[in-house]
Design a protein around this motif. Sequence first.
Motif, PDB file in Angstrom:
ATOM      1  N   GLN A 229       7.885 -11.173  15.302  1.00 60.36           N
ATOM      2  CA  GLN A 229       7.040  -9.782  15.065  1.00 60.36           C
ATOM      3  C   GLN A 229       5.965  -9.933  14.081  1.00 60.36           C
ATOM      4  N   MET A 230       5.943 -11.270  13.661  1.00 58.85           N
ATOM      5  CA  MET A 230       4.875 -11.742  12.584  1.00 58.85           C
ATOM      6  C   MET A 230       3.995 -12.753  12.886  1.00 58.85           C
ATOM      7  N   GLU A 231       4.111 -13.221  14.314  1.00 60.08           N
ATOM      8  CA  GLU A 231       3.348 -14.052  14.812  1.00 60.08           C
ATOM      9  C   GLU A 231       1.749 -14.057  14.924  1.00 60.08           C
ATOM     10  N   ILE A 232       1.496 -12.542  15.343  1.00 57.13           N
ATOM     11  CA  ILE A 232       0.020 -12.229  14.969  1.00 57.13           C
ATOM     12  C   ILE A 232      -0.120 -11.501  13.560  1.00 57.13           C
ATOM     13  N   PRO A 233      -1.117 -12.047  13.110  1.00 61.79           N
ATOM     14  CA  PRO A 233      -1.702 -11.670  11.806  1.00 61.79           C
ATOM     15  C   PRO A 233      -1.636  -9.984  11.758  1.00 61.79           C
ATOM     16  N   ASN A 234      -1.177  -9.363  10.800  1.00 61.52           N
ATOM     17  CA  ASN A 234      -1.299  -7.796  10.533  1.00 61.52           C
ATOM     18  C   ASN A 234      -2.538  -7.186  10.129  1.00 61.52           C
ATOM     19  N   THR A 235      -2.749  -6.122  10.326  1.00 56.00           N
ATOM     20  CA  THR A 235      -3.758  -5.355   9.512  1.00 56.00           C
ATOM     21  C   THR A 235      -3.394  -4.048   9.086  1.00 56.00           C
ATOM     22  N   PHE A 236      -2.239  -3.539   9.530  1.00 57.04           N
ATOM     23  CA  PHE A 236      -1.983  -2.062   8.778  1.00 57.04           C
ATOM     24  C   PHE A 236      -0.406  -2.408   8.088  1.00 57.04           C
ATOM     25  N   PHE A 237       0.381  -3.173   8.573  1.00 61.82           N
ATOM     26  CA  PHE A 237       1.521  -3.439   7.963  1.00 61.82           C
ATOM     27  C   PHE A 237       1.631  -3.796   6.881  1.00 61.82           C
ATOM     28  N   CYS A 238       1.922  -2.896   5.713  1.00 60.76           N
ATOM     29  CA  CYS A 238       2.063  -3.191   4.315  1.00 60.76           C
ATOM     30  C   CYS A 238       3.198  -2.712   3.575  1.00 60.76           C
ATOM     31  N   PRO A 239       4.108  -3.516   3.288  1.00 59.93           N
ATOM     32  CA  PRO A 239       5.496  -2.932   2.707  1.00 59.93           C
ATOM     33  C   PRO A 239       5.211  -2.634   1.074  1.00 59.93           C
ATOM     34  N   SER A 240       5.894  -1.811   0.735  1.00 57.66           N
ATOM     35  CA  SER A 240       5.999  -1.518  -0.649  1.00 57.66           C
ATOM     36  C   SER A 240       6.802  -2.470  -1.623  1.00 57.66           C
ATOM     37  N   VAL A 241       7.994  -3.000  -0.708  1.00 57.06           N
ATOM     38  CA  VAL A 241       8.893  -4.127  -0.898  1.00 57.06           C
ATOM     39  C   VAL A 241       9.158  -4.813   0.112  1.00 57.06           C
ATOM     40  N   GLY A 242       8.735  -6.193  -0.112  1.00 57.97           N
ATOM     41  CA  GLY A 242       8.855  -7.124   1.103  1.00 57.97           C
ATOM     42  C   GLY A 242       9.809  -8.307   0.838  1.00 57.97           C
ATOM     43  N   LYS A 265       7.117 -15.973   8.714  1.00 56.27           N
ATOM     44  CA  LYS A 265       7.672 -15.342   7.813  1.00 56.27           C
ATOM     45  C   LYS A 265       6.967 -14.588   6.654  1.00 56.27           C
ATOM     46  N   CYS A 266       6.069 -15.241   6.088  1.00 52.86           N
ATOM     47  CA  CYS A 266       5.354 -14.977   4.909  1.00 52.86           C
ATOM     48  C   CYS A 266       4.037 -14.091   4.936  1.00 52.86           C
ATOM     49  N   ARG A 267       3.864 -13.767   6.397  1.00 53.22           N
ATOM     50  CA  ARG A 267       2.902 -12.808   6.724  1.00 53.22           C
ATOM     51  C   ARG A 267       3.343 -11.612   6.275  1.00 53.22           C
ATOM     52  N   LEU A 268       4.605 -11.451   6.011  1.00 52.24           N
ATOM     53  CA  LEU A 268       5.063 -10.070   5.512  1.00 52.24           C
ATOM     54  C   LEU A 268       4.364  -9.610   4.166  1.00 52.24           C
ATOM     55  N   PHE A 269       3.810 -10.665   3.520  1.00 50.56           N
ATOM     56  CA  PHE A 269       3.145 -10.435   2.056  1.00 50.56           C
ATOM     57  C   PHE A 269       1.654 -10.031   2.312  1.00 50.56           C
ATOM     58  N   SER A 270       1.084 -10.349   3.494  1.00 53.90           N
ATOM     59  CA  SER A 270      -0.344 -10.717   3.744  1.00 53.90           C
ATOM     60  C   SER A 270      -1.276  -9.531   3.408  1.00 53.90           C
ATOM     61  N   ASN A 271      -0.754  -8.208   3.280  1.00 56.06           N
ATOM     62  CA  ASN A 271      -1.607  -6.961   2.810  1.00 56.06           C
ATOM     63  C   ASN A 271      -1.166  -6.312   1.706  1.00 56.06           C
ATOM     64  N   MET A 272       0.016  -6.988   1.091  1.00 55.60           N
ATOM     65  CA  MET A 272       0.341  -6.466  -0.294  1.00 55.60           C
ATOM     66  C   MET A 272      -0.343  -6.797  -1.517  1.00 55.60           C
ATOM     67  N   ASN A 273      -0.406  -5.951  -2.342  1.00 54.55           N
ATOM     68  CA  ASN A 273      -1.135  -6.049  -3.701  1.00 54.55           C
ATOM     69  C   ASN A 273      -0.328  -6.190  -4.943  1.00 54.55           C
ATOM     70  N   ASN A 274      -0.797  -5.919  -6.050  1.00 53.40           N
ATOM     71  CA  ASN A 274      -0.106  -6.438  -7.186  1.00 53.40           C
ATOM     72  C   ASN A 274       0.916  -5.086  -7.601  1.00 53.40           C
ATOM     73  N   LYS A 275       0.676  -3.942  -6.860  1.00 59.62           N
ATOM     74  CA  LYS A 275       1.592  -2.823  -6.823  1.00 59.62           C
ATOM     75  C   LYS A 275       2.779  -2.941  -6.220  1.00 59.62           C
ATOM     76  N   LYS A 276       2.656  -3.862  -5.495  1.00 53.62           N
ATOM     77  CA  LYS A 276       3.779  -4.140  -4.361  1.00 53.62           C
ATOM     78  C   LYS A 276       4.831  -5.197  -5.022  1.00 53.62           C
ATOM     79  N   LEU A 277       6.029  -5.120  -4.212  1.00 49.52           N
ATOM     80  CA  LEU A 277       6.932  -6.093  -5.129  1.00 49.52           C
ATOM     81  C   LEU A 277       7.575  -7.099  -3.859  1.00 49.52           C
ATOM     82  N   ALA A 278       7.284  -8.454  -4.123  1.00 49.79           N
ATOM     83  CA  ALA A 278       7.524  -9.546  -3.195  1.00 49.79           C
ATOM     84  C   ALA A 278       8.895 -10.125  -3.764  1.00 49.79           C
ATOM     85  N   VAL A 279      10.115 -10.243  -3.126  1.00 50.82           N
ATOM     86  CA  VAL A 279      11.038 -10.757  -3.339  1.00 50.82           C
ATOM     87  C   VAL A 279      11.703 -12.049  -2.558  1.00 50.82           C
TER      88      VAL A 279
END
Length: 530
Positions: A229-242, A265-279
């Motif tokens: 699901q993450m092979e294509i770079p995302n534009t809108f998918f932006c988790p609050s927690v990844g 796998k790490c494209r999960l974080f591509s649209n996240m910012n410092n208000k989001k949580l990466a685990v």
Amino acid sequence: MAGSVHCQRWSKMNSQLLTNSHRLPTSTTFSLARTSISHGRILDCYCIQEKQDLKGQTVAVVGLGVSGRAAARLALARGASVLAIDRNENMIPLEHDPLFEKQNDMRTILGYCDRKLLEDADRVVVSPGVPLENYGISSLLQSGRWVMSELDFAAEALPHGIKVLAVTGTNGKSTVTTFAGQMLSHLGIKAFVGGNLGNPLSEAAIQCLTSSSVDPKFQVAVVEVSSYQMEIPNTFFCPSVGVVLNLTPDHLERHKTMDKYATAKCRLFSNMNNKKLAVLPIGTSFFVRNEHLNEAFKDHVNKCNLAWIGDFPGVKIDLEAKIAYLKIPSTGVVTQLQLGAMKAMGTHNDHNAAVAAFSILGLDVGINPEAISTTLNALSAPPHRMQIVHRDSRGITWVDDSKATNVEATYAGLMGLREQKSVVLLGGLAKVLNTEGSNGFEKLVEPLKYHRCVITFGSSGTEIQKTLLAGGLSIPCHRARSMENAVNLAMRVAGYGDAIVLSPGCASFDEFRSFEHRGKVFQDLAFSSQ
């Protein structure tokens, strides 16, 4: 360049949306203004217009499995014309599917598809089961055409107020996703649970778009995310927690290298910012034990709040004492979780529950940390993942772990069963893990020593048996031709109080349609064992 193309298209789409939102006839607009319709109702009318954001556009959906069909329905709900494409010529066209009845803006193409149709579409939405080599999708991406994953297409349509918890990793993601959803439900938080778990995120978007309620349909979307699901770079998918739980060799027939697998796998974080949580699992980034994740995550390391599975800030788990210690960096919450109430089978599920608890606290949706402990005794593993399916009259417990389609998943399950003497069924179609052609089953010699015996089966059964014996296996190892033969042999070997555990460590396609099909057949055999 690709990023600027996306921005240009997004800008163009916004202008189209604004233009479309004012296309109501003048008389209709004045009629709304003159009536005594409530403010909320006027907002509803405006939202219905806003939902048609793809009116006049053509969306090509490639791959018509569960995700593709959901994406097609979402595109239609957003006002688009849909071109539905699949290589399977024997598939029933969507026009004849009851879910798509009365839809005139749709055409299904099965088998060969002229690439120009994809080039002329305003967007191409790709199902996770479709490799990027198919239909020239990779070159479409490189040419700047708007190509999206089903996940990203769905995320674009979700209301902004919904917080997303996204869970990925080689193993454990289905269980952590399921546990997180169950915890939220028990705590009274409205949550959608799905993604790669079987209920596509597009379904959540459809429910939100078609809801007549002013209130959000969900507060949280808990999404299992696969590397496909993450092979294509995302534009809108932006988790609050990844969350990335782990990374071990898998799906290399598609990703080719571990570096490409880790990057996906790490494209999960591509649209996240410092208000989001990466685990991340300990061993990533500053703790270099997994060089592939370390390399893939370095582009995201300064963008998010960081937490660790195995260190602070994050979650540390004492499996002997059955206590998890949680420290959330984004909110400052510090708490403990007593895991003794867990009823789900296997100590690995204590670990999964602790990570799930940490992740939902990281969402910051008003959960009392002390209340999470009250949910633990109600947690149940997802189907086919260390699922107790039957206890027969001979005192034998039947455990379906058919979702263990790789050696690491089987290892985790067996390590959680050290105190339960078992007959373990291994087999199917083994995955080659490296260039030397290893199947990796030598890793199971250690956890298998606690058990009654091993029975191998399926197309890779002989090779698995050879690998185990060469690795110094200390318990009996029998060979059966098929899974049914293996089950029949297991019933003769198992004693009172034992378990018969299907934890294959292999893909299922030599005998079955899917791991679900394999698990269902195993369960049927269990219930007919009396």
